[in-house]
Scaffold this motif. Structure first.
Motif, short mmCIF file in Angstrom:
data_model
loop_
_atom_site.label_atom_id
_atom_site.label_comp_id
_atom_site.label_asym_id
_atom_site.label_seq_id
_atom_site.Cartn_x
_atom_site.Cartn_y
_atom_site.Cartn_z
N HIS A 1 -5.96 -4.24 -2.80
CA HIS A 1 -5.76 -2.80 -2.59
C HIS A 1 -4.28 -2.54 -2.31
N THR A 2 -3.74 -1.48 -2.88
CA THR A 2 -2.35 -1.14 -2.65
C THR A 2 -2.21 -0.35 -1.36
N LEU A 3 -1.37 -0.85 -0.45
CA LEU A 3 -1.05 -0.17 0.79
C LEU A 3 0.41 0.20 0.80
N HIS A 4 0.74 1.23 1.58
CA HIS A 4 2.13 1.61 1.80
C HIS A 4 2.45 1.36 3.26
N SER A 5 3.61 0.76 3.53
CA SER A 5 3.84 0.29 4.89
C SER A 5 5.33 0.10 5.15
N HIS A 6 5.62 -0.20 6.41
CA HIS A 6 6.93 -0.69 6.82
C HIS A 6 6.78 -1.39 8.15
N GLY A 7 7.57 -2.43 8.36
CA GLY A 7 7.59 -3.14 9.63
C GLY A 7 8.82 -2.79 10.42
N GLY A 8 8.82 -3.18 11.69
CA GLY A 8 9.96 -2.90 12.54
C GLY A 8 10.12 -3.95 13.63
N ASP A 9 11.39 -4.31 13.92
CA ASP A 9 11.72 -5.23 15.00
C ASP A 9 12.77 -4.52 15.85
N GLY A 10 12.38 -4.10 17.05
CA GLY A 10 13.29 -3.38 17.93
C GLY A 10 13.97 -4.24 18.95
N ASP A 11 14.06 -5.54 18.73
CA ASP A 11 14.64 -6.50 19.66
C ASP A 11 13.81 -6.56 20.93
N GLY A 12 12.73 -7.31 20.85
CA GLY A 12 11.77 -7.38 21.93
C GLY A 12 10.51 -6.60 21.64
N TYR A 13 10.48 -5.97 20.50
CA TYR A 13 9.32 -5.19 20.05
C TYR A 13 9.08 -5.50 18.57
N LEU A 14 7.84 -5.61 18.16
CA LEU A 14 7.47 -5.71 16.76
C LEU A 14 6.45 -4.62 16.46
N ALA A 15 6.59 -3.97 15.31
CA ALA A 15 5.74 -2.82 15.01
C ALA A 15 5.40 -2.81 13.53
N ARG A 16 4.36 -2.03 13.19
CA ARG A 16 3.94 -1.87 11.80
C ARG A 16 3.29 -0.52 11.62
N ILE A 17 3.62 0.13 10.52
CA ILE A 17 2.94 1.34 10.08
C ILE A 17 2.42 1.06 8.69
N ALA A 18 1.16 1.47 8.40
CA ALA A 18 0.57 1.22 7.09
C ALA A 18 -0.51 2.25 6.83
N TYR A 19 -0.73 2.55 5.56
CA TYR A 19 -1.79 3.49 5.20
C TYR A 19 -2.26 3.22 3.77
N SER A 20 -3.51 3.61 3.54
CA SER A 20 -4.11 3.52 2.21
C SER A 20 -4.33 4.92 1.69
N ARG A 21 -3.66 5.28 0.63
CA ARG A 21 -3.86 6.59 0.02
C ARG A 21 -5.29 6.73 -0.50
N THR A 22 -5.82 5.66 -1.04
CA THR A 22 -7.16 5.72 -1.61
C THR A 22 -8.22 5.92 -0.53
N ALA A 23 -8.09 5.19 0.55
CA ALA A 23 -9.08 5.29 1.64
C ALA A 23 -8.83 6.50 2.52
N LEU B 1 -13.95 0.85 1.01
CA LEU B 1 -13.61 0.93 -0.41
C LEU B 1 -14.31 -0.17 -1.20
N PRO B 2 -14.75 0.11 -2.41
CA PRO B 2 -15.27 -0.96 -3.27
C PRO B 2 -14.14 -1.86 -3.74
N PRO B 3 -14.45 -3.06 -4.17
CA PRO B 3 -13.39 -3.94 -4.69
C PRO B 3 -12.68 -3.26 -5.86
N PRO B 4 -11.36 -3.26 -5.86
CA PRO B 4 -10.64 -2.58 -6.94
C PRO B 4 -10.70 -3.39 -8.23
N PRO B 5 -10.83 -2.73 -9.36
CA PRO B 5 -10.84 -3.47 -10.63
C PRO B 5 -9.44 -3.95 -10.99
N ALA B 6 -9.37 -5.11 -11.57
CA ALA B 6 -8.09 -5.64 -12.04
C ALA B 6 -7.85 -5.17 -13.47
#
Length: 551
Positions: A394-416, A447-452
């Motif tokens: 499944h295609t996700l859109h995301s970004h990670g972050g390192d704030g020096d002592g912090y680790l973070a992630r934002i992600a989302y699925s447009r389909t779901a 979500l159902p398995p995506p077709p290839a």
């Protein structure tokens, strides 16, 4: 940024999951003497001290031991929007059942306790509403102030998504053009803003700065480790080491992560708008989104409520990092503020009945446009502060972050129609990766398995043109001999295979003559491109590679 330790670096494109690896430590350099963040006092509990003395507890032990680490919840029913999702937002998420959410959040907290992380925050949304905003643990191990809904966290390079939106807003206002040459409107400064040996044929653009295709290495150690004790103007930041903004390979071909690009982009936005980057973002983004607890500056409210960040051991406090280029990684947030941002992206620029961005502008935020791979139509990759990648097909859109002592992630699925934000207060990728895996599974659970796509049956000559020996074409942190790394592309049983030196050959499945996917993928991620000089570029999750033109 971690200024006290030399972290391992990768010669291939790390992407936003490793957005703050750093250049190696020069011999003899002393660690920073900056002071850790402190909070209001609270008496620690003896049982926690005893457990900590014997190492991280198991989940079962932590369930009994984490007495001073309450869970704080923001009710979400009142936040729900009555408006309908726009047609291009795909189908909305089915209503998430509260028992399922409670179980998921309990898993995240169990992971926090297993790895002895002081604090974690989690935000879950769907197209229609904010489903949960939770904080777990304590702001500070010394005072043991509970993390609560007002706690702030540094989220590192997730800042780039905000910077990308700010540039889109500025373009909508007619202040700048993302695809116009930078030289058209450069301010008159005493320092060089960049050095591009290919300027005549391939001028740099703001889009290249944001998509990391300017041909630059990442910030220098002088910039990463600058001893600033307070925020400094971007003009001064750019003067620290201008040589780090030199194009070492042709711009507009390869994406190689560099914090310098968004930093310069933020400065050029300031000059175009006639005000500070922070002022523009506050008015044009934070205010309309209701992100009233977010700031690129360490203002008194932020510092008063900021959770302490810790090192790999989750015990050693790391001082507040005044990153030189705040547009690249300076954002501090209240967790609840990430909910409207996620819903804005899921709803393609609309939030609670208000249209803040046209749908095509959100598409632009997510879609790479300045690489050779993008010219072939490949959508997996890095765009204006958001990266597209695959999770279980499944295609996700995301970004990670390192704030020096912090680790973070934002992600989302447009389909779901689902999204999440998670942050921990330790430089330990193990718990964050485990949380990411579980939260990403939740994104696609209904979500159902995506077709290839079917395999393209290409003539042998269409495949053999890409075979041969490639050399590494770009690197984030240059080390002696980095260009000596090699990768072989061969044709076996009708399929191309890639094999970096010392690794196993892996097959590629053709989607068309230039774009390929791995067997577990459902979208093209690897692209071959014939460049104007006759060389061949290979781009994808395995990095950036170049087959030189024949003599």
């Amino acid at each position: 940024m971690d200024i006290q330790r030399a972290r391992p670096t990768s010669a291939s494109t790390p992407g936003p999951t490793a957005d703050r690896a750093r250049p190696p430590q020069p011999a003899g350099q002393q660690p920073s003497t900056r002071q850790p963040v402190s909070g209001p006092p609270l008496i620690g509990l003896l049982i926690i001290g005893l457990l900590n003395a014997f190492g991280p507890p198991s989940i079962a032990a932590a369930d009994l031991a984490d007495l001073p680490s309450p869970t704080h919840t923001i009710a979400t029913d009142s936040i729900a929007s009555d408006s309908q999702a726009p047609a291009d937002a795909n189908r909305p998420s089915p209503t998430a059942r509260q028992p399922d959410l409670d179980a998921l959040l309990a898993e995240i907290d169990a992971l926090r306790r297993r790895h002895d992380i002081a604090a974690t925050a989690v935000v879950l949304v769907d197209n229609e509403r904010t489903l949960a905003v939770r904080t777990f643990g304590v702001r500070n191990r010394t005072e043991r102030t509970p993390a609560d809904p007002e706690t702030r966290f540094k989220i590192g390079s997730i800042s780039k998504a905000i910077t990308g939106l700010a540039l889109l807003r500025a373009e909508d206002l007619g202040l700048l053009g993302l695809d116009r040459p930078l030289t058209e409107r450069l301010p008159d400064l005493d320092i060089p803003l960049f050095d591009n040996p290919w300027q005549a044929e391939t001028p740099l653009t703001l889009a290249m700065l944001m998509e990391h295709t300017a041909g630059w290495h990442d910030m220098s150690r002088d910039e990463f480790d600058h001893p600033a004790k307070q925020p400094i103007p971007l003009t001064e930041a750019l003067a620290v080491r201008p040589a780090s903004r030199r194009s070492h390979w042709r711009p507009g071909v390869f994406s190689e992560y560099s914090n310098s690009g968004p930093g310069l982009a933020g400065f050029l936005l300031e000059r175009a708008a006639g005000e500070s980057f922070e002022t523009f973002v506050e008015r044009e983004l934070f205010a309309p989104l209701g992100m009233t607890g977010s700031s690129f500056l360490p203002d008194p409210t932020t510092l008063e409520n900021l959770a302490q960040g810790y090192d790999r051991d989750a015990r050693s406090p790391i001082p507040y990092w005044h990153i030189l280029y705040r547009p690249s990684g300076g954002l501090n947030v209240r967790p609840a503020d990430m909910a409207p941002l996620l819903r804005l992206l899921l709803r393609r620029g609309e939030l609670d009945g208000r249209r803040l961005f046209a749908p095509e502008r959100i598409d632009r935020l997510e879609t790479p446009s300045t690489t050779a791979a993008a010219s072939a139509g490949t959508r997996i990759g890095y765009a204006l502060g958001i990266q597209a990648s695959q999770h279980r097909g499944h295609t996700l859109h995301s970004h990670g972050g390192d704030g020096d002592g912090y680790l973070a992630r934002i992600a989302y699925s447009r389909t779901a129609g689902r999204g999440y934000f998670v942050v921990i207060t330790a430089f330990d990728h193990r718990p964050l990766n485990a949380m990411r895996q579980r939260l990403s599974d939740w994104l696609i659970a209904d979500l159902p398995p995506p077709p290839a796509p079917p395999e393209a049956r290409l003539q042998p000559e269409s495949l053999t043109r890409w075979t041969g020996t490639y050399q590494l074409a770009s690197t984030r942190f240059p080390q002696p001999g980095w260009q000596d790394r090699r990768l072989t592309v061969s044709l076996r049983n009708g399929r191309l295979h890639t094999q970096p030196d010392g690794q196993t050959a892996r097959p590629l499945i053709a989607i068309d003559p230039r774009r390929f996917r791995r067997p577990h993928e459902t979208e093209a991620s690897t692209t071959f491109s014939l460049l104007p000089d006759g060389s061949i570029a290979l781009q994808g999750p395995l990095g950036n590679w170049l087959k030189p033109a024949p003599p």
